[in-house]
Design a protein around this motif. Structure first.
Motif, PDB file in Angstrom:
ATOM      1  N   GLU A 131      -5.103  -2.910   1.848  1.00  0.00           N
ATOM      2  CA  GLU A 131      -3.686  -2.676   0.904  1.00  0.00           C
ATOM      3  C   GLU A 131      -3.419  -2.327   0.387  1.00  0.00           C
ATOM      4  O   GLU A 131      -2.752  -1.497   0.518  1.00  0.00           O
ATOM      5  N   ALA A 132      -3.954  -1.841  -0.856  1.00  0.00           N
ATOM      6  CA  ALA A 132      -3.226  -0.769  -1.808  1.00  0.00           C
ATOM      7  C   ALA A 132      -4.221   0.439  -0.803  1.00  0.00           C
ATOM      8  O   ALA A 132      -2.969   1.117  -0.976  1.00  0.00           O
ATOM      9  N   PHE A 133      -5.182   0.888  -0.203  1.00  0.00           N
ATOM     10  CA  PHE A 133      -5.199   1.749   0.616  1.00  0.00           C
ATOM     11  C   PHE A 133      -4.518   2.195   1.084  1.00  0.00           C
ATOM     12  O   PHE A 133      -4.008   3.409   1.924  1.00  0.00           O
ATOM     13  N   ALA A 134      -3.745   1.149   2.558  1.00  0.00           N
ATOM     14  CA  ALA A 134      -2.752   1.064   3.387  1.00  0.00           C
ATOM     15  C   ALA A 134      -1.468   1.571   2.824  1.00  0.00           C
ATOM     16  O   ALA A 134      -0.383   2.492   2.994  1.00  0.00           O
ATOM     17  N   GLU A 135      -1.215   1.017   2.020  1.00  0.00           N
ATOM     18  CA  GLU A 135       0.025   0.744   1.148  1.00  0.00           C
ATOM     19  C   GLU A 135       0.140   2.559   0.444  1.00  0.00           C
ATOM     20  O   GLU A 135       1.793   2.983   0.542  1.00  0.00           O
ATOM     21  N   TYR A 136      -0.813   2.938  -0.150  1.00  0.00           N
ATOM     22  CA  TYR A 136      -1.032   4.357  -0.684  1.00  0.00           C
ATOM     23  C   TYR A 136      -0.833   5.831   0.914  1.00  0.00           C
ATOM     24  O   TYR A 136       0.137   6.583  -0.087  1.00  0.00           O
ATOM     25  N   ASP A 137      -1.352   4.842   1.319  1.00  0.00           N
ATOM     26  CA  ASP A 137      -1.234   6.109   2.454  1.00  0.00           C
ATOM     27  C   ASP A 137       0.230   6.021   2.543  1.00  0.00           C
ATOM     28  O   ASP A 137       0.874   7.097   3.369  1.00  0.00           O
ATOM     29  N   VAL A 138       0.586   5.208   2.896  1.00  0.00           N
ATOM     30  CA  VAL A 138       2.015   5.000   4.104  1.00  0.00           C
ATOM     31  C   VAL A 138       3.015   5.455   3.172  1.00  0.00           C
ATOM     32  O   VAL A 138       3.870   6.643   4.021  1.00  0.00           O
ATOM     33  N   ALA A 139       2.592   5.085   1.569  1.00  0.00           N
ATOM     34  CA  ALA A 139       3.921   5.631   0.740  1.00  0.00           C
ATOM     35  C   ALA A 139       3.764   7.097   0.442  1.00  0.00           C
ATOM     36  O   ALA A 139       4.982   7.572   0.530  1.00  0.00           O
ATOM     37  N   MET A 140       2.532   8.118   0.809  1.00  0.00           N
ATOM     38  CA  MET A 140       2.653   9.260   0.526  1.00  0.00           C
ATOM     39  C   MET A 140       2.654   9.969   1.721  1.00  0.00           C
ATOM     40  O   MET A 140       4.082  11.020   1.431  1.00  0.00           O
TER      41      MET A 140
END
Length: 575
Positions: A131-140
């Motif tokens: 979840e952390a990696f997915a949220e970081y990527d989409v937010a960026m």
């Protein structure tokens, strides 16, 4: 590759073997991007995020117009992540994070790009959570798209204000641009600069903003009290009770280079400093300390920061052909500038623009100047004829003839038999005959547009002696029409200043001369402008466009992106 990434790849292989077709975990499709390959281990987490219109983990949950581009971005790359490798942010992600943090230097709001949240997101990556990696990527991805879009075309669609400026013409295809140019960018600051208007004045405005951000903070932290108002203008030798505070205020922006030699009276040094301030603020530069000057000095520099931000926003709206427009009218400044083909300032002249009151504001727009008309008729708009001429016609049927007007039908045939009612409803047209007393003067400069606005000369030349020059019904009156006509026609065979004067004074009526090469012209609106010498000038927000812009920006994204219809004009020409 970590364990989660490995399991992700095993899952993809198993899905392919079972012929389970899914965007997130299905067989590999052809990638529609030139960026380097990355893992798709988090695809099952990314897919629902980019399908959502709201992302609760972002500062601005409503992703608005960036939802579809973000989904296309990931679909084009088979839902591979873009902004981390080996569990850490890529150098490009780190560079964009810094750009978000520094967004205020470009007149943007850092929190529009989650500036305060990136440190926490980077820390969360250490948990190795999908979840952390997915949220970081989409937010960026969303933040980069929003930032690059804002830098490229501004945050608000100018057509929201009924401005005829097509900022959309230079908008990026965000999925393609971010994937092919931003994800693996060698130099992120250079990429950002390439998206901005390639104009020295724009860059100088950014530099001025950085300076005024520091000055505003300095002023805010010092807690300086407003200067007391002068009851009567104060000249050299006069008394003023706050000379030390006045000196400090003038020194703050560099209008007074050092402390005056005497602080017991209003000296010549004070007068020179005040005159410099007045010149920069559209105030009659007489060097006298008056109420208007003091009121302008008491405007907090935080407000000047907002004016610079609005100027940068409007610069970003300009389509590429108008970033270096050959002619630029700055409405709040009441000035027209002409530029050489290599973008050097060639001349400056005063103009008169539309009245603030009575819905006569000159609109903001960009167009191509295509022709001139020497000794023009003035076709009186129906609303002006109804309000300003009909009352006189009702009292005196011969009024129009005595004032150099005539009435025509739709074919242009001159009529002698007409009624005031016909004039009032536009059943017949009123026009002022050519000549030196014509309201348009002896030449008008045409760039056909929805507003029936153009540049023209005027017999009312005394208005150019005023500091504030909003007196027209909407058109722009120019101070030196002969010089402007010769400049516009300089590449035309046999046209020089003498021939222009002959055409204006003794030539044929309503004589049209087409330009061999149309000239881009911007009717623009900057209440903060930076000159070639770096001097920062500020002007009154006469049409309240800054006020309206700031009211929208303070609400935060998503900003207005829709277009409103251009106001229809009644038949005739404004003046």
């Amino acid at each position: 590759m970590n364990g989660k990434q490995a399991w992700g790849r095993i899952g993809v292989v198993a899905a392919c073997g079972l012929l389970v077709l899914s965007t997130a975990t299905g067989c590999k499709r052809h990638r529609k991007t030139r960026s380097k390959e990355n893992t798709d281990a988090y695809s099952s987490k990314i897919q629902p995020l980019v399908q959502a219109t709201k992302l609760p983990f972002m500062k601005i949950p409503d992703v608005g117009p960036f939802q579809t581009p973000a989904q296309t971005f990931y679909d084009d790359r088979n839902y591979e992540i873009a902004w981390t490798r080996d569990g850490k942010p890529t150098p490009q992600a780190a560079a964009f994070t810094q750009a978000f943090s520094d967004a205020a230097q470009k007149g943007l709001n850092p929190e529009d790009y989650d500036a305060s949240r990136w440190a926490g997101r980077v820390a969360a990556l250490k948990s190795n959570s999908d979840e952390a990696f997915a949220e970081y990527d989409v937010a960026m991805t969303v933040a980069v798209m929003r930032y690059m879009s804002d830098i490229r075309t501004g945050r608000i669609n100018p057509q929201h204000f009924n401005f005829d400026i097509n900022a959309e013409s230079k908008r990026y295809d965000l999925p393609e641009f971010v994937s092919d140019n931003a994800v693996d960018a060698d130099d992120v600051p250079k990429l950002i600069a390439s998206a901005e208007p390639d104009n020295d004045e724009y860059r100088q405005t950014e530099q001025a903003l950085a300076k005024y951000l520091v000055l505003a903070k300095q002023q805010r932290e010092s807690g300086v009290e407003p200067l007391p108002t002068a009851v009567k203008p104060i000249g050299v030798g006069g008394a003023y009770p706050a000379l030390d505070a006045l000196a400090a205020r003038l020194q703050l922006e560099g209008d007074l280079s050092g402390p005056p030699t005497a602080a017991t009276a209003y000296t010549q040094e004070f007068s020179d400093g005040v005159k410099a301030f007045q010149e920069r603020h559209g105030i009659t530069p007489d060097g006298k300390l008056n109420a208007q000057t003091i009121a302008s000095m008491n405007v907090p520099l935080e407000q000047r920061v907002l004016q610079l931000e609005c100027s940068l926003e409007r610069w970003r709206w300009l389509p590429d052909p108008y970033v270096h427009a050959r002619l630029v009218v700055n409405l709040p400044e009441f000035v027209l500038r002409g530029y050489t083909p290599d973008n050097k300032l060639d001349f400056t002249m005063k103009v008169v623009v539309g009245k603030v009151l009575g819905e006569h504001e000159t609109p903001v727009f960009t167009h191509m100047m295509k022709y001139l008309i020497f000794r023009p008729y003035w076709n009186v708009p129906t609303d002006i004829a109804r309000k300003e001429l009909v009352p006189h016609i009702e009292k005196n049927k011969g009024y129009l003839a005595t004032k150099n007007f005539e009435v025509t039908n739709a074919k242009g045939d001159v009529l002698t038999d007409y009624t005031s009612a016909q004039v009032a409803r536009g059943g017949v047209m009123v026009r002022e005959k050519p000549g030196p007393k014509n309201s348009l003067g002896l030449v008008k400069f045409m760039f056909p547009n929805e507003y029936d606005i153009y540049l023209h000369s005027t017999p009312a030349t005394e208005l150019f002696n005023r500091t504030r020059r909003d007196f027209s019904h909407g058109c722009v009156r120019v101070q030196k029409p002969e010089d402007l006509a010769a400049w516009v026609l300089q590449d035309q065979p046999n046209w020089d200043l003498d021939k222009v004067r002959e055409a204006m004074n003794n030539g044929a009526d309503n004589h049209q001369v087409n330009l061999k090469t149309p000239l881009p012209i911007a009717i623009f609106y900057l209440t903060a402008r930076v000159g070639d010498d770096g001097r920062v000038d500020f002007f009154d927000d006469i049409y309240k466009y800054d006020e309206k812009t700031q009211a929208i920006l303070q609400k935060g994204p998503p900003y207005p992106t829709y277009s409103e219809p251009v106001k229809a004009k009644t038949p005739g020409d404004t003046v």
